[in-house]
Design a protein around this motif. Structure first.
Motif, PDB file in Angstrom:
ATOM      1  N   THR A 113       0.823  -1.209   0.000  1.00 36.59           N
ATOM      2  CA  THR A 113       0.000   0.000   0.000  1.00 36.59           C
ATOM      3  C   THR A 113       0.860   1.264   0.000  1.00 36.59           C
ATOM      4  O   THR A 113       0.518   2.255  -0.660  1.00 36.59           O
TER       5      THR A 113
ATOM      6  N   TYR B 296       2.547   1.811  -3.535  1.00 37.04           N
ATOM      7  CA  TYR B 296       1.574   2.303  -4.510  1.00 37.04           C
ATOM      8  C   TYR B 296       1.245   3.770  -4.246  1.00 37.04           C
ATOM      9  O   TYR B 296       1.204   4.586  -5.178  1.00 37.04           O
ATOM     10  N   HIS B 297       1.019   4.113  -2.973  1.00 37.90           N
ATOM     11  CA  HIS B 297       0.742   5.515  -2.653  1.00 37.90           C
ATOM     12  C   HIS B 297       1.944   6.398  -3.014  1.00 37.90           C
ATOM     13  O   HIS B 297       1.768   7.522  -3.501  1.00 37.90           O
TER      14      HIS B 297
ATOM     15  N   THR C  85      -5.462   6.926  -1.721  1.00 40.31           N
ATOM     16  CA  THR C  85      -4.601   5.813  -1.327  1.00 40.31           C
ATOM     17  C   THR C  85      -3.798   6.113  -0.069  1.00 40.31           C
ATOM     18  O   THR C  85      -3.369   5.185   0.630  1.00 40.31           O
TER      19      THR C  85
ATOM     20  N   TYR D 239      -6.326  -1.727  -4.365  1.00 42.68           N
ATOM     21  CA  TYR D 239      -5.324  -0.835  -4.942  1.00 42.68           C
ATOM     22  C   TYR D 239      -5.068  -1.185  -6.402  1.00 42.68           C
ATOM     23  O   TYR D 239      -4.754  -0.310  -7.208  1.00 42.68           O
TER      24      TYR D 239
END
Length: 523
Positions: free
Chosen positions: A14, A17-18, A68, A476
């Motif tokens: 996570t 990706y953010h 996100t 996501y």
């Protein structure tokens, strides 16, 4: 199933990706601000078109970044409650400043900028954009302050087994944070520059492919016009060539600052986390040679299996000490030092639960740190090199017609993203087995460190973490598809996708239109 391992995978997926949204927001926001400033000063419509097109992509990325990023805060309490208890007295101040000052400034003024077209005066509208950009840069600073305290804890006292902040200035001016912030911003600006180069190249190439632009006998561009197609006029060419050259120069200058700040950061890292840097170099023994290529078994985490193939004498000494003769301690030297300082096993007690007494491996995963360090440098060089090539190839006003070069230009967009991501993964993975690394300075506070095994929430089971890992990964993944589709759609649409009024048929989207442009209201 190991809850710590699953929790780390969840947070890693996570967060990475953010993090893809973060450098683009920081870098592209700066460039959009410069474009609107040029429009304000010159009144040139070409800069207005540039501002609106790149501004639309900036907004899409910003919105996805907010969506996100919220999950990160929930994970602190859900999966990493013991970590939150340990760092809470320190993190409270910078994270509160990030939320109440920086993010509030950023999001509020960005909203005003979106709705302020033709409603605010030009100077005021420009001001709110810069306020939003500055807010995003402040937000990054406070986040890096918090992260850098985990890398190098300062400004605290240990009270009842927990660090309590006693010097907020020391925390906010942590030398680790200052250099990490400068390095991160330089990398983010490089991302923004590479983004402009790749997309602008694509549009210039498409104008060549569609026969709108041609070249004369000397290779100079002959700008054409296709008034029957929205936004494909002579000014459209100017938008892309200016954007490409602005992006290329930005990427090159940013890379220079990346290299300078990275050098200072590396020297600091050798002082504060010598095991991380020794692992990044696969430096098992003391010495000053830099390994360009090292091979070993797939795990590459045993010095017995590591064999340097290409080495540069003295370069590692320069990276660490600033000279070419000093010996830098290797993994085999550092492991006994770490064991003497911090012990060979995890402490006993309720905090560590089933991990109590487990042996500690102070060497981070070498294959990740070694290749992460090289990917960060390698893809950064590739991005800057292509930016320089783009300046050379577009000196006569357009791009070559070769399709493979256009494909390479589009792919070059990913190079600075990969470099930034590899650097972030290297920084975080290289800190293991600590989630809060100790401060080796003799004047530092003793006992301010936390093993990752102690940071996980004791009440959360491995099955619960696995369920949340799978759920968040799928979510996501869906968000990634949505963002890529939006970015690709409005990129292909060109300036006309951000300025419907350029359509000669004057068919502006309406709220009831089936194919409504959801961001058209902003313009």
């Amino acid at each position: 199933m190991d809850p710590v391992l699953i929790g780390r995978w969840q947070f890693g997926i996570t967060t990475v990706y953010h993090f893809w949204m973060v450098p683009l927001t920081l870098g592209l926001g700066l460039l959009v601000g410069i474009m609107q400033t040029l429009y304000y000063r010159t009144g040139d419509e070409r800069w207005l078109r540039s501002t609106k097109f790149w501004g639309k992509l900036y907004l899409i990325n910003f919105i996805m970044g907010v969506a996100t990023g919220i999950v990160q805060e929930f994970q602190f309490g859900m999966a990493w409650s013991e970590y939150s208890r340990f760092v809470g007295d320190v993190f409270g101040a910078p994270l509160a400043m990030e939320a109440l000052i920086a993010f509030f400034l950023e999001s509020t003024f960005l909203g005003i900028w979106i709705f302020g077209w033709k409603r605010l005066s030009k100077p005021l509208h420009l001001t709110v954009l810069w306020a939003a950009v500055i807010g995003s840069w402040l937000s990054a600073y406070f986040i890096i302050v918090a992260n850098s305290w985990m890398q190098h804890p300062v400004g605290v006292e240990m009270i009842d087994g927990r660090p309590v902040m006693v010097d907020v200035v020391a925390v906010l001016t942590n030398n680790t944070a200052l250099w990490a912030y400068a390095h991160t911003l330089a990398g983010a600006v490089a991302v923004g520059g590479g983004f402009l180069v790749g997309i602008a190249w694509y549009h210039l190439w498409r104008r060549r492919k569609d026969g709108i632009d041609t070249v004369d006998d000397k290779g100079n561009v002959v700008v054409g016009d296709a008034p029957e197609i929205a936004g494909r006029d002579a000014k459209d060419h100017s938008v892309w060539i200016k954007s490409l050259r602005m992006g290329a120069w930005t990427a090159i200058i940013a890379f220079v600052f990346v290299a300078i700040t990275g050098d200072f950061q590396a020297k600091l890292m050798y002082e504060q986390q010598p095991m991380k840097m020794a692992s990044a170099e696969a430096a098992c023994h003391d010495g000053g040679q830099f390994s360009v290529l090292t091979v070993g078994k797939p795990d590459l985490n045993s010095c017995d299996s590591v064999k340097p193939i290409i080495e540069i004498p003295g370069l590692l000494s320069f990276l660490a000490k600033g000279d070419f003769t000093s010996d830098v301690p290797g993994v085999n030297t550092l492991i006994p030092e770490y064991e003497e300082k911090y012990g060979t096993t995890l402490p006993e007690g309720d905090m560590y639960g089933e991990y109590s007494g487990a042996p500690v491996d102070y060497q981070p995963l070498m294959i990740v740190t070694y290749w992460g360090f090289r990917m960060m440098i390698g893809f950064g060089v590739l991005s800057a090199a292509f930016a320089a090539l783009a300046l050379v190839l577009t000196r006569k006003g357009t791009v070559p017609q070769a399709k493979w070069l256009n494909t390479l230009a589009v792919l070059s967009i990913f190079a600075p993203f990969i470099a930034n991501t590899a650097g972030w993964v290297f920084t975080e993975m290289g800190r293991q087995p600590f989630v809060v690394a100790p401060n080796p300075d003799p004047s530092g506070v003793d006992g301010v460190f936390l093993y990752t095994a102690a940071a996980i929430s004791p009440s959360v089971t491995a099955a619960e973490l696995l369920f949340s890992l799978i759920t968040l990964t799928l979510l996501y993944g869906a968000l990634m598809v949505v963002e890529l589709k939006l970015i690709i759609k409005y990129t292909r649409g060109g300036v006309a996708s951000a300025m419907p009024e350029l359509d000669i048929r004057n068919n502006k989207p309406t709220v009831d239109a089936k194919n409504d442009d959801v961001l058209a209201f902003a313009y």
